[in-house]
Design an enzyme around this catalytic site. Structure first.
Site, PDB file in Angstrom:
ATOM      1  N   ARG A 136       0.840  -1.199   0.000  1.00 12.00           N
ATOM      2  CA  ARG A 136       0.000   0.000   0.000  1.00 12.00           C
ATOM      3  C   ARG A 136       0.876   1.250   0.000  1.00 12.00           C
ATOM      4  O   ARG A 136       1.975   1.244   0.544  1.00 12.00           O
ATOM      5  CB  ARG A 136      -0.989   0.004   1.159  1.00 12.00           C
ATOM      6  CG  ARG A 136      -0.417  -0.050   2.542  1.00 12.00           C
ATOM      7  CD  ARG A 136      -1.477   0.134   3.618  1.00 12.00           C
ATOM      8  NE  ARG A 136      -2.605  -0.770   3.513  1.00 12.00           N
ATOM      9  CZ  ARG A 136      -3.593  -0.875   4.409  1.00 12.00           C
ATOM     10  NH1 ARG A 136      -3.568  -0.118   5.483  1.00 12.00           N
ATOM     11  NH2 ARG A 136      -4.591  -1.697   4.247  1.00 12.00           N
ATOM     12  N   LYS A 175       3.956  -7.946   4.314  1.00 13.47           N
ATOM     13  CA  LYS A 175       3.229  -6.756   3.868  1.00 13.47           C
ATOM     14  C   LYS A 175       4.266  -5.689   3.544  1.00 13.47           C
ATOM     15  O   LYS A 175       5.385  -5.735   4.064  1.00 13.47           O
ATOM     16  CB  LYS A 175       2.311  -6.251   4.999  1.00 13.47           C
ATOM     17  CG  LYS A 175       1.292  -5.228   4.566  1.00 13.47           C
ATOM     18  CD  LYS A 175       0.085  -5.854   3.891  1.00 13.47           C
ATOM     19  CE  LYS A 175      -0.840  -4.815   3.310  1.00 13.47           C
ATOM     20  NZ  LYS A 175      -2.015  -5.407   2.656  1.00 13.47           N
ATOM     21  N   GLY A 228     -17.167   0.367  -1.426  1.00 11.12           N
ATOM     22  CA  GLY A 228     -16.092   0.564  -2.399  1.00 11.12           C
ATOM     23  C   GLY A 228     -15.937  -0.689  -3.243  1.00 11.12           C
ATOM     24  O   GLY A 228     -16.918  -1.342  -3.619  1.00 11.12           O
ATOM     25  N   ASN A 229     -14.681  -1.056  -3.511  1.00 16.13           N
ATOM     26  CA  ASN A 229     -14.410  -2.207  -4.386  1.00 16.13           C
ATOM     27  C   ASN A 229     -15.107  -3.478  -3.906  1.00 16.13           C
ATOM     28  O   ASN A 229     -15.816  -4.133  -4.672  1.00 16.13           O
ATOM     29  CB  ASN A 229     -12.898  -2.469  -4.434  1.00 16.13           C
ATOM     30  CG  ASN A 229     -12.164  -1.350  -5.123  1.00 16.13           C
ATOM     31  OD1 ASN A 229     -12.676  -0.767  -6.076  1.00 16.13           O
ATOM     32  ND2 ASN A 229     -10.985  -1.028  -4.637  1.00 16.13           N
ATOM     33  N   VAL A 230     -14.906  -3.827  -2.645  1.00 14.96           N
ATOM     34  CA  VAL A 230     -15.471  -5.082  -2.131  1.00 14.96           C
ATOM     35  C   VAL A 230     -16.945  -4.908  -1.777  1.00 14.96           C
ATOM     36  O   VAL A 230     -17.803  -5.696  -2.209  1.00 14.96           O
ATOM     37  CB  VAL A 230     -14.686  -5.592  -0.891  1.00 14.96           C
ATOM     38  CG1 VAL A 230     -15.302  -6.879  -0.376  1.00 14.96           C
ATOM     39  CG2 VAL A 230     -13.216  -5.793  -1.215  1.00 14.96           C
ATOM     40  N   LYS A 267     -21.260   6.594  -4.359  1.00 15.63           N
ATOM     41  CA  LYS A 267     -21.190   5.128  -4.294  1.00 15.63           C
ATOM     42  C   LYS A 267     -22.461   4.570  -3.641  1.00 15.63           C
ATOM     43  O   LYS A 267     -23.027   3.573  -4.093  1.00 15.63           O
ATOM     44  CB  LYS A 267     -19.961   4.679  -3.489  1.00 15.63           C
ATOM     45  CG  LYS A 267     -18.631   5.041  -4.064  1.00 15.63           C
ATOM     46  CD  LYS A 267     -18.317   4.358  -5.364  1.00 15.63           C
ATOM     47  CE  LYS A 267     -18.108   2.881  -5.245  1.00 15.63           C
ATOM     48  NZ  LYS A 267     -17.847   2.241  -6.559  1.00 15.63           N
ATOM     49  N   ASN A 304     -10.052  -5.406   7.126  1.00 13.65           N
ATOM     50  CA  ASN A 304      -8.956  -6.013   7.884  1.00 13.65           C
ATOM     51  C   ASN A 304      -8.934  -5.437   9.293  1.00 13.65           C
ATOM     52  O   ASN A 304      -9.309  -4.279   9.495  1.00 13.65           O
ATOM     53  CB  ASN A 304      -7.616  -5.688   7.209  1.00 13.65           C
ATOM     54  CG  ASN A 304      -7.348  -6.601   6.027  1.00 13.65           C
ATOM     55  OD1 ASN A 304      -7.483  -7.817   6.115  1.00 13.65           O
ATOM     56  ND2 ASN A 304      -6.970  -6.009   4.901  1.00 13.65           N
TER      57      ASN A 304
HETATM   58  P1  NAD Z   1     -12.201   0.708  -0.953  1.00 19.11           P
HETATM   59  O1  NAD Z   1     -11.289   1.822  -0.559  1.00 19.11           O
HETATM   60  O2  NAD Z   1     -12.480   0.454  -2.393  1.00 19.11           O
HETATM   61  O3  NAD Z   1     -13.631   0.855  -0.222  1.00 19.11           O
HETATM   62  C1  NAD Z   1     -13.783   1.298   1.087  1.00 19.11           C
HETATM   63  C2  NAD Z   1     -15.031   2.177   1.113  1.00 19.11           C
HETATM   64  O4  NAD Z   1     -15.313   2.503   2.472  1.00 19.11           O
HETATM   65  C3  NAD Z   1     -14.849   3.492   0.374  1.00 19.11           C
HETATM   66  O5  NAD Z   1     -15.891   3.671  -0.571  1.00 19.11           O
HETATM   67  C4  NAD Z   1     -14.900   4.535   1.480  1.00 19.11           C
HETATM   68  O6  NAD Z   1     -15.470   5.762   1.059  1.00 19.11           O
HETATM   69  C5  NAD Z   1     -15.769   3.842   2.505  1.00 19.11           C
HETATM   70  N1  NAD Z   1     -15.653   4.361   3.867  1.00 19.11           N
HETATM   71  C6  NAD Z   1     -14.595   4.944   4.469  1.00 19.11           C
HETATM   72  N2  NAD Z   1     -14.923   5.295   5.728  1.00 19.11           N
HETATM   73  C7  NAD Z   1     -16.200   4.910   5.916  1.00 19.11           C
HETATM   74  C8  NAD Z   1     -17.096   5.008   7.017  1.00 19.11           C
HETATM   75  N3  NAD Z   1     -16.743   5.547   8.183  1.00 19.11           N
HETATM   76  N4  NAD Z   1     -18.351   4.534   6.868  1.00 19.11           N
HETATM   77  C9  NAD Z   1     -18.746   3.977   5.710  1.00 19.11           C
HETATM   78  N5  NAD Z   1     -17.929   3.860   4.634  1.00 19.11           N
HETATM   79  C10 NAD Z   1     -16.680   4.321   4.743  1.00 19.11           C
HETATM   80  O7  NAD Z   1     -11.559  -0.598  -0.251  1.00 19.11           O
HETATM   81  P2  NAD Z   1     -11.878  -2.118  -0.599  1.00 19.11           P
HETATM   82  O8  NAD Z   1     -10.848  -2.644  -1.529  1.00 19.11           O
HETATM   83  O9  NAD Z   1     -13.320  -2.265  -0.948  1.00 19.11           O
HETATM   84  O10 NAD Z   1     -11.597  -2.810   0.802  1.00 19.11           O
HETATM   85  C11 NAD Z   1     -12.519  -2.659   1.869  1.00 19.11           C
HETATM   86  C12 NAD Z   1     -11.922  -3.269   3.140  1.00 19.11           C
HETATM   87  O11 NAD Z   1     -11.681  -4.665   2.925  1.00 19.11           O
HETATM   88  C13 NAD Z   1     -10.586  -2.670   3.555  1.00 19.11           C
HETATM   89  O12 NAD Z   1     -10.503  -2.680   4.962  1.00 19.11           O
HETATM   90  C14 NAD Z   1      -9.580  -3.650   2.984  1.00 19.11           C
HETATM   91  O13 NAD Z   1      -8.361  -3.626   3.721  1.00 19.11           O
HETATM   92  C15 NAD Z   1     -10.305  -4.962   3.175  1.00 19.11           C
HETATM   93  N6  NAD Z   1      -9.892  -6.014   2.256  1.00 19.11           N
HETATM   94  C16 NAD Z   1      -9.986  -5.828   0.919  1.00 19.11           C
HETATM   95  C17 NAD Z   1      -9.597  -6.842   0.059  1.00 19.11           C
HETATM   96  C18 NAD Z   1      -9.707  -6.661  -1.447  1.00 19.11           C
HETATM   97  O14 NAD Z   1      -9.685  -7.683  -2.164  1.00 19.11           O
HETATM   98  N7  NAD Z   1      -9.850  -5.453  -1.935  1.00 19.11           N
HETATM   99  C19 NAD Z   1      -9.135  -8.068   0.561  1.00 19.11           C
HETATM  100  C20 NAD Z   1      -9.086  -8.244   1.955  1.00 19.11           C
HETATM  101  C21 NAD Z   1      -9.467  -7.215   2.787  1.00 19.11           C
END
Ligand code: NAD
Length: 349
Positions: free
Chosen positions: A42, A78, A174-176, A200, A253
Site C-alpha cells: 500500500r 506486507k 467501495g471495491n469489495v 457510491k 482487515n
Molecule cells: P475501498 O477503498 O475500495 O472501499 C472502502 C469504502 O469505504 C470506500 O468507498 C470509502 O469511502 C468507505 N468508507 C470509508 N470510511 C467509511 C465510514 N466511516 N463509513 C462507511 N464507509 C466508509 O476498499 P476495498 O478494496 O473495498 O476494501 C474494503 C476493506 O476490505 C478494507 O478494509 C480492505 O483492507 C479490506 N480487504 C480488501 C480486500 C480486497 O480484495 N480489496 C481483501 C481483503 C481485505
C-alpha cells in the site's frame, strides 16, 4: 531500543531508501514457515515513519494467520511505500520493483491501497515476484468469500435458513462492499448501506434498492447482519454495546479495536462474529493461484471452503465456550507451527 520485541517477532524487516526516486518503503516479512511471505503493497502519505512501521507490522502479522487459515502454502508479509499518491511516478514504482527483486522471492507482493494495475505493471517490469496481474480478480473473490461467510453464519444460527428476506447493513461500498451488495441483492436480501462517498451509496440505491443511512446510523440499525467493508478498528466497546444485529461478517482487515476485549464483548452479547482474516481471505486465495497456473474452478472451490472453515470455528467456539477469534487463532497457529513446518524451516537454513 528493544528491536525484536518492537518488531513483533518478525523474521525480517527491510527498509528501502532510494533518494534518486524519492522512494521510502518498508517490507515486513512476518513468518515464512508455510512458504514465501505474501502480502500486498500500500502507498500512503503516513504522518510519520513510526505510523508506517506500525501499519506494516500489524498487517503482515495478520497475513501469516490469513494464509494459514486458508490452508495456503505461503507465509505472511506486507509492504508500505511512504508517499503521497500524487507523487507516485513510474520511476518510483520501478525502483520499488527492484527492491522487491533484491529479496529473491522471500516476499511476493501485489495491489493494495493507492496501487493500480498500471502501477503493478511498472513494478513487474523489474521483478517477477508480483501477483494480481493476470486472470486474478481479488476484489470479486474477497466479496465471494464474505458471502460464503454470511451463509455459514446464517445456517449456523438458524439451521436451514437462507439469506432471502434478511436485513443486511453494509458499511463502505467501495471495491469489495459494492460487489457484496450485488451478491446480496441476488440472494433477495434487504440492503442498507453507508459510505461518505455519496455517489457510491447512491449507486447501490439505484442498482439494488439499498436504503442509504448515515455512517453513524449504520451501527444502530435493527438488521440481521452487519458487514464492515470500510476501515479497520471500527468495532469497539461503544459500537458493540449499541449493536442490535446477530451476525458480523465483513471484509475489512483488523476490524476489532482490541481483539481480546471486543471479541469477548460480542460473545457475551450473543453476536456471531466471523474473524476478519478468515472471511476476507478470498482475494489472497485468488492471487495465490496465479503462481500455480490459474484455474478459476480451483479458486472458486477454495473460496467456498471459507464456509466450512467458519462452520468449524463456530462449532468449536460453542463447544469449548471460547470466542470465534480464540478458535480461529488456535487453528491458524496449529497450521503455522506444525512439526512439518519446523522441519521445512530447518532445511531452508
Ligand atoms: P475501498 O477503498 O475500495 O472501499 C472502502 C469504502 O469505504 C470506500 O468507498 C470509502 O469511502 C468507505 N468508507 C470509508 N470510511 C467509511 C465510514 N466511516 N463509513 C462507511 N464507509 C466508509 O476498499 P476495498 O478494496 O473495498 O476494501 C474494503 C476493506 O476490505 C478494507 O478494509 C480492505 O483492507 C479490506 N480487504 C480488501 C480486500 C480486497 O480484495 N480489496 C481483501 C481483503 C481485505
Amino acid at each position: 531500543m528493544e528491536v525484536f520485541q518492537a518488531f513483533k517477532n518478525h523474521e525480517q524487516v527491510v527498509f528501502f531508501n532510494d533518494e534518486k526516486y524519492n522512494l521510502k518503503a518498508i517490507v515486513a516479512i512476518h513468518n515464512t514457515s508455510r512458504g514465501p511471505a505474501m502480502g500486498a503493497t500500500r502507498l500512503l502519505p503516513y504522518k510519520s515513519e513510526q505510523d508506517a512501521l506500525r501499519d506494516v507490522l500489524r498487517l503482515s502479522y495478520g497475513m501469516t494467520y490469513k494464509a494459514a487459515a486458508a490452508n495456503l502454502d505461503v507465509g505472511g508479509g506486507k509492504a508500505v511505500i511512504i508517499a503521497d499518491p500524487k507523487d507516485k511516478t513510474p520511476d518510483l514504482l520501478k525502483a520499488y520493483g527492484r527492491c522487491i527483486d533484491s529479496l529473491k522471492g522471500r516476499f511476493i507482493t501485489g495491489q493494495d491501497m493507492n496501487i493500480s494495475l498500471e502501477d503493478v505493471n511498472h513494478m513487474r517490469s523489474e521483478t517477477e515476484y508480483i501477483v494480481g496481474v493476470a486472470q486474478a480478480n481479488p476484489t470479486k473473490l474477497t466479496a465471494m468469500g464474505v458471502l460464503e461467510g454470511m451463509k455459514a453464519s446464517v445456517d449456523f444460527l438458524w439451521p436451514g435458513r437462507t439469506l432471502k428476506g434478511l436485513k443486511v447493513a453494509v458499511q463502505g461500498v467501495g471495491n469489495v462492499g459494492s460487489i457484496v451488495c450485488k451478491y446480496l441483492n441476488q440472494e433477495g436480501v434487504e440492503l442498507f448501506v453507508s459510505d461518505p462517498r455519496t455517489e457510491k451509496a447512491e449507486e447501490m440505491k439505484l442498482r439494488y434498492g439499498a436504503k442509504i443511512v448515515s455512517p453513524k446510523e449504520i451501527f444502530e440499525l435493527d438488521v440481521d447482519i452487519f458487514s464492515p467493508c470500510a476501515l479497520g478498528g471500527i468495532l469497539n466497546s461503544e459500537v458493540i454495546s449499541r449493536f442490535k444485529g446477530s451476525i458480523i461478517a465483513g471484509s475489512a482487515n483488523n476490524q476489532l479495536e482490541d481483539e481480546q476485549r471486543d471479541s469477548k464483548l460480542m460473545d457475551a452479547k450473543g453476536i456471531l462474529y466471523c474473524p476478519d482474516y478468515v472471511i476476507n481471505a478470498g482475494g489472497l486465495i485468488d492471487v495465490y493461484y496465479e503462481n500455480f497456473g490459474y484455474d478459476q474452478q480451483t479458486v472458486f472451490e477454495k473460496v467456498r471452503q471459507i464456509y466450512s472453515t467458519l462452520t468449524e470455528i463456530f462449532t468449536r467456539a460453542k463447544a469449548e465456550q471460547k470466542t470465534t477469534v480464540e478458535i480461529a487463532n488456535t487453528l491458524a497457529h496449529e497450521k503455522i507451527f506444525t512439526p512439518q513446518n519446523k522441519v521445512k524451516l530447518l532445511q531452508s537454513v
